[in-house]
Design a protein around this motif. Structure first.
Motif, PDB file in Angstrom:
ATOM      1  N   PHE A  20       0.823  -1.208   0.000  1.00  0.00           N
ATOM      2  CA  PHE A  20       0.000   0.000   0.000  1.00  0.00           C
ATOM      3  C   PHE A  20       0.859   1.262   0.000  1.00  0.00           C
ATOM      4  O   PHE A  20       0.568   2.225  -0.706  1.00  0.00           O
ATOM      5  N   LEU A  21       1.932   1.245   0.790  1.00  0.00           N
ATOM      6  CA  LEU A  21       2.831   2.393   0.813  1.00  0.00           C
ATOM      7  C   LEU A  21       3.488   2.584  -0.556  1.00  0.00           C
ATOM      8  O   LEU A  21       3.577   3.707  -1.065  1.00  0.00           O
ATOM      9  N   GLY A  22       3.923   1.495  -1.169  1.00  0.00           N
ATOM     10  CA  GLY A  22       4.498   1.568  -2.506  1.00  0.00           C
ATOM     11  C   GLY A  22       3.498   2.025  -3.546  1.00  0.00           C
ATOM     12  O   GLY A  22       3.840   2.764  -4.476  1.00  0.00           O
ATOM     13  N   LEU A  23       2.240   1.590  -3.407  1.00  0.00           N
ATOM     14  CA  LEU A  23       1.206   2.015  -4.341  1.00  0.00           C
ATOM     15  C   LEU A  23       0.973   3.518  -4.243  1.00  0.00           C
ATOM     16  O   LEU A  23       0.846   4.214  -5.253  1.00  0.00           O
ATOM     17  N   PHE A  24       0.947   4.039  -3.019  1.00  0.00           N
ATOM     18  CA  PHE A  24       0.759   5.479  -2.823  1.00  0.00           C
ATOM     19  C   PHE A  24       1.937   6.262  -3.405  1.00  0.00           C
ATOM     20  O   PHE A  24       1.745   7.230  -4.138  1.00  0.00           O
ATOM     21  N   LEU A  25       3.167   5.827  -3.068  1.00  0.00           N
ATOM     22  CA  LEU A  25       4.339   6.523  -3.599  1.00  0.00           C
ATOM     23  C   LEU A  25       4.428   6.401  -5.118  1.00  0.00           C
ATOM     24  O   LEU A  25       4.849   7.330  -5.802  1.00  0.00           O
ATOM     25  N   GLY A  26       4.047   5.260  -5.642  1.00  0.00           N
ATOM     26  CA  GLY A  26       4.060   5.066  -7.084  1.00  0.00           C
ATOM     27  C   GLY A  26       3.059   5.965  -7.785  1.00  0.00           C
ATOM     28  O   GLY A  26       3.330   6.480  -8.877  1.00  0.00           O
ATOM     29  N   MET A  27       1.901   6.166  -7.171  1.00  0.00           N
ATOM     30  CA  MET A  27       0.899   7.034  -7.763  1.00  0.00           C
ATOM     31  C   MET A  27       1.405   8.482  -7.800  1.00  0.00           C
ATOM     32  O   MET A  27       1.243   9.177  -8.796  1.00  0.00           O
ATOM     33  N   VAL A  28       2.051   8.907  -6.731  1.00  0.00           N
ATOM     34  CA  VAL A  28       2.594  10.265  -6.690  1.00  0.00           C
ATOM     35  C   VAL A  28       3.777  10.394  -7.640  1.00  0.00           C
ATOM     36  O   VAL A  28       3.984  11.446  -8.254  1.00  0.00           O
ATOM     37  N   GLY A  29       4.561   9.324  -7.804  1.00  0.00           N
ATOM     38  CA  GLY A  29       5.760   9.372  -8.624  1.00  0.00           C
ATOM     39  C   GLY A  29       5.547   9.210 -10.116  1.00  0.00           C
ATOM     40  O   GLY A  29       6.484   9.357 -10.897  1.00  0.00           O
TER      41      GLY A  29
END
Length: 193
Positions: A90-99
């Motif tokens: 979930f943390l990676g998904l959030f950072l990936g969406m922002v990135g």
């Protein structure tokens, strides 16, 4: 890297997180079945949180594992690894969406977005590794317990019918001794985990 490749990677990571999320609450991590006649068919299935038994009529009874401290160490570790995998995903998904380059949040420069996307990728790799270790470790222990002759957990004993032909028993005995397995005949072919 192109925007299409970033988007494809993001959706593949989201699919991996979805698979971890579906696997965690799934009831059939361990299954043991004995098929007899209609009355004696029995199935036991377990996951990381509960164990259930069902009969041929579809009636089942479930019990939750009573205490975290009463569980074996590998189940505790598998629980922790799976929860960690989902959290990291979930943390990676959030950072990936922002990135993603196709998403504009404020006036973030491209180099910062690339660092966020790289961090998201590293988190997804760690999440996948945690999930893979948990599932593989659980499967290894199922196999190890099944072939342990003194373990009486979810293995269901199989008893052949009481009426036997003496000639048939004599013909089958050498085949059983050739295998060198002292447990041959104790479990039916459907009692495998």
């Amino acid at each position: 890297m192109s925007v299409a490749m970033e988007t494809f990677g993001f959706f593949m990571a989201a699919l991996g997180l979805l698979m971890l999320g579906v696997t965690l609450p799934h009831s059939y991590w361990r299954v043991s079945t004995v098929h007899g006649n209609v009355i004696t068919t029995n199935t036991i299935f377990e996951n990381l949180w509960f164990s259930c038994a069902t009969d041929s009529m579809g009636v089942y009874n479930c019990r939750e594992f009573p205490s975290l401290l009463a569980l074996s160490g590998y189940i505790q570790a598998c629980r922790a690894l799976m929860i960690t995998a989902i959290f990291l995903g979930f943390l990676g998904l959030f950072l990936g969406m922002v990135g993603l380059r196709c998403v504009n949040i404020g006036s973030m420069e491209r180099s910062r977005k690339a660092k966020l996307a790289a961090a998201a990728g590293a988190l997804h790799i760690l999440a996948g590794f945690c999930g893979m270790v948990a599932i593989s470790w659980y499967a290894f222990n199922i196999t190890q317990e099944f072939f342990d002759p003194v373990y009486a957990g979810t293995k269901l004993p199989y008893e052949a019918s009481a009426v036997r032909s003496p000639g048939l028993t004599d013909r089958l005995r050498p085949a059983a001794s050739d295998e060198g397995d002292s447990t041959f005949g104790k479990y039916g072919k459907n009692a495998y985990v």
